[in-house]
Write a protein that holds these residues in place. Structure first.
Motif, PDB file in Angstrom:
ATOM      1  N   ALA A   2       0.830  -1.237  -0.035  1.00 46.08           N
ATOM      2  CA  ALA A   2      -0.018  -0.017  -0.034  1.00 46.08           C
ATOM      3  C   ALA A   2       1.044   1.282   0.116  1.00 46.08           C
ATOM      4  O   ALA A   2       0.556   2.366  -0.605  1.00 46.08           O
ATOM      5  CB  ALA A   2      -0.826  -0.142   1.150  1.00 46.08           C
ATOM      6  N   THR A   3       1.903   1.026   0.664  1.00 44.64           N
ATOM      7  CA  THR A   3       3.004   2.490   0.755  1.00 44.64           C
ATOM      8  C   THR A   3       3.539   2.717  -0.624  1.00 44.64           C
ATOM      9  O   THR A   3       3.525   3.817  -0.824  1.00 44.64           O
ATOM     10  CB  THR A   3       4.081   2.023   1.913  1.00 44.64           C
ATOM     11  N   ARG A   4       3.836   1.506  -1.235  1.00 41.18           N
ATOM     12  CA  ARG A   4       4.465   1.962  -2.625  1.00 41.18           C
ATOM     13  C   ARG A   4       3.326   2.534  -3.545  1.00 41.18           C
ATOM     14  O   ARG A   4       3.642   3.456  -4.246  1.00 41.18           O
ATOM     15  CB  ARG A   4       4.799   0.524  -3.170  1.00 41.18           C
ATOM     16  N   ARG A   5       1.949   1.977  -3.326  1.00 39.40           N
ATOM     17  CA  ARG A   5       1.062   2.514  -4.231  1.00 39.40           C
ATOM     18  C   ARG A   5       0.604   3.876  -3.832  1.00 39.40           C
ATOM     19  O   ARG A   5       0.765   4.803  -4.597  1.00 39.40           O
ATOM     20  CB  ARG A   5      -0.205   1.751  -3.909  1.00 39.40           C
ATOM     21  N   ARG A   6       0.803   4.329  -2.506  1.00 40.10           N
ATOM     22  CA  ARG A   6       0.358   5.629  -2.233  1.00 40.10           C
ATOM     23  C   ARG A   6       1.558   6.642  -2.585  1.00 40.10           C
ATOM     24  O   ARG A   6       1.414   7.733  -3.059  1.00 40.10           O
ATOM     25  CB  ARG A   6       0.516   5.753  -0.573  1.00 40.10           C
ATOM     26  N   ALA A   7       3.061   6.161  -2.403  1.00 41.41           N
ATOM     27  CA  ALA A   7       4.100   6.761  -3.155  1.00 41.41           C
ATOM     28  C   ALA A   7       3.968   7.174  -4.491  1.00 41.41           C
ATOM     29  O   ALA A   7       4.192   8.172  -5.033  1.00 41.41           O
ATOM     30  CB  ALA A   7       5.384   5.973  -2.625  1.00 41.41           C
ATOM     31  N   ALA A   8       3.592   6.130  -5.276  1.00 41.98           N
ATOM     32  CA  ALA A   8       3.492   6.195  -6.769  1.00 41.98           C
ATOM     33  C   ALA A   8       2.026   7.522  -6.955  1.00 41.98           C
ATOM     34  O   ALA A   8       2.364   7.984  -7.763  1.00 41.98           O
ATOM     35  CB  ALA A   8       2.935   5.016  -7.477  1.00 41.98           C
ATOM     36  N   LYS A   9       1.169   7.384  -6.274  1.00 42.02           N
ATOM     37  CA  LYS A   9       0.298   8.235  -6.373  1.00 42.02           C
ATOM     38  C   LYS A   9       0.710   9.594  -5.933  1.00 42.02           C
ATOM     39  O   LYS A   9       0.370  10.632  -6.785  1.00 42.02           O
ATOM     40  CB  LYS A   9      -1.055   8.027  -5.161  1.00 42.02           C
ATOM     41  N   LYS A  10       1.257   9.809  -4.864  1.00 39.75           N
ATOM     42  CA  LYS A  10       1.954  11.118  -4.646  1.00 39.75           C
ATOM     43  C   LYS A  10       2.996  11.635  -5.789  1.00 39.75           C
ATOM     44  O   LYS A  10       2.811  12.688  -6.135  1.00 39.75           O
ATOM     45  CB  LYS A  10       2.753  10.860  -3.481  1.00 39.75           C
ATOM     46  N   ALA A  11       3.725  10.842  -6.241  1.00 39.01           N
ATOM     47  CA  ALA A  11       4.655  11.208  -7.333  1.00 39.01           C
ATOM     48  C   ALA A  11       3.808  11.677  -8.636  1.00 39.01           C
ATOM     49  O   ALA A  11       4.229  12.654  -9.170  1.00 39.01           O
ATOM     50  CB  ALA A  11       5.485   9.874  -7.707  1.00 39.01           C
ATOM     51  N   VAL A  12       2.832  10.964  -8.953  1.00 37.32           N
ATOM     52  CA  VAL A  12       2.036  11.454 -10.098  1.00 37.32           C
ATOM     53  C   VAL A  12       1.393  12.943  -9.735  1.00 37.32           C
ATOM     54  O   VAL A  12       1.460  13.518 -10.577  1.00 37.32           O
ATOM     55  CB  VAL A  12       0.813  10.385 -10.118  1.00 37.32           C
ATOM     56  N   ALA A  13       0.849  12.815  -8.481  1.00 36.55           N
ATOM     57  CA  ALA A  13       0.119  14.287  -8.340  1.00 36.55           C
ATOM     58  C   ALA A  13       1.334  15.222  -8.229  1.00 36.55           C
ATOM     59  O   ALA A  13       0.946  16.544  -8.843  1.00 36.55           O
ATOM     60  CB  ALA A  13      -0.165  14.128  -6.945  1.00 36.55           C
ATOM     61  N   LYS A  14       2.475  15.100  -7.778  1.00 36.15           N
ATOM     62  CA  LYS A  14       3.487  15.912  -7.570  1.00 36.15           C
ATOM     63  C   LYS A  14       4.075  16.397  -9.241  1.00 36.15           C
ATOM     64  O   LYS A  14       4.245  17.589  -9.383  1.00 36.15           O
ATOM     65  CB  LYS A  14       4.853  15.313  -7.083  1.00 36.15           C
ATOM     66  N   LYS A  15       3.965  15.321  -9.948  1.00 36.40           N
ATOM     67  CA  LYS A  15       4.295  15.583 -11.410  1.00 36.40           C
ATOM     68  C   LYS A  15       3.243  16.623 -12.001  1.00 36.40           C
ATOM     69  O   LYS A  15       3.682  17.442 -12.707  1.00 36.40           O
ATOM     70  CB  LYS A  15       4.453  14.203 -12.184  1.00 36.40           C
ATOM     71  N   ALA A  16       2.001  16.389 -11.656  1.00 33.11           N
ATOM     72  CA  ALA A  16       0.977  17.326 -12.290  1.00 33.11           C
ATOM     73  C   ALA A  16       0.978  18.506 -11.776  1.00 33.11           C
ATOM     74  O   ALA A  16       0.994  19.813 -12.647  1.00 33.11           O
ATOM     75  CB  ALA A  16      -0.466  16.591 -11.768  1.00 33.11           C
ATOM     76  N   LEU A  17       1.319  18.742 -10.451  1.00 27.61           N
ATOM     77  CA  LEU A  17       1.587  20.130  -9.811  1.00 27.61           C
ATOM     78  C   LEU A  17       2.423  20.730 -10.522  1.00 27.61           C
ATOM     79  O   LEU A  17       2.555  22.092 -10.899  1.00 27.61           O
ATOM     80  CB  LEU A  17       1.861  19.949  -8.434  1.00 27.61           C
ATOM     81  N   ARG A  18       3.792  20.257 -10.869  1.00 27.11           N
ATOM     82  CA  ARG A  18       4.863  20.702 -11.709  1.00 27.11           C
ATOM     83  C   ARG A  18       4.718  21.180 -12.958  1.00 27.11           C
ATOM     84  O   ARG A  18       5.145  22.113 -13.310  1.00 27.11           O
ATOM     85  CB  ARG A  18       6.168  19.531 -11.558  1.00 27.11           C
ATOM     86  N   ARG A  19       3.864  20.518 -13.570  1.00 23.52           N
ATOM     87  CA  ARG A  19       3.390  20.738 -15.075  1.00 23.52           C
ATOM     88  C   ARG A  19       2.645  21.800 -14.892  1.00 23.52           C
ATOM     89  O   ARG A  19       2.909  22.609 -15.908  1.00 23.52           O
ATOM     90  CB  ARG A  19       2.677  19.471 -15.494  1.00 23.52           C
ATOM     91  N   ARG A  20       1.728  21.913 -13.939  1.00 28.13           N
ATOM     92  CA  ARG A  20       0.835  23.141 -13.956  1.00 28.13           C
ATOM     93  C   ARG A  20       1.533  24.282 -13.393  1.00 28.13           C
ATOM     94  O   ARG A  20       1.271  25.230 -14.167  1.00 28.13           O
ATOM     95  CB  ARG A  20      -0.105  22.893 -12.894  1.00 28.13           C
TER      96      ARG A  20
END
Length: 100
Positions: A2-20
């Motif tokens: 679950a931790t890894r999945r959460r980390a992956a989700k976070k990374a994706v969110a961060k990427k989106a934020l960066r892009r924005r």
């Protein structure tokens, strides 16, 4: 797991934020895309924006300087032309050489 999945989700969110963030800097502030990307990575978007503003100001100043130069030159040319005309006139009136 679950931790890894959460980390992956976070990374994706961060990427989106960066892009924005990049998009915003490019669209609103006229920063170049590559510059904006690097700035976002370094958390220095504000600095990038300021640098761009400074550059813009420098360009403005340079253009103004050039305009002043042009004006001065124009004046000098006109002055020279006037002098020449006066001289020519005087010479012609005195029956001197019509060509300079």
């Amino acid at each position: 797991m679950a931790t890894r999945r959460r980390a992956a989700k976070k990374a994706v969110a961060k990427k989106a934020l960066r892009r924005r963030a990049v998009k915003k800097a490019v669209k609103r502030k006229g920063v170049k895309r590559a510059v904006a990307r690097k700035a976002v990575k370094r958390k220095a978007v504000k600095r990038a924006v300021v640098r761009k503003a400074v550059k813009r100001k420098a360009v403005k100043r340079a253009v103004a300087k050039k305009a002043v130069k042009r004006r001065v030159l124009k004046k000098a040319i006109v002055r020279r032309a006037v002098k020449r005309a006066i001289l020519r006139n005087a010479l012609t009136n005195a029956g001197g050489a019509p060509e300079m």
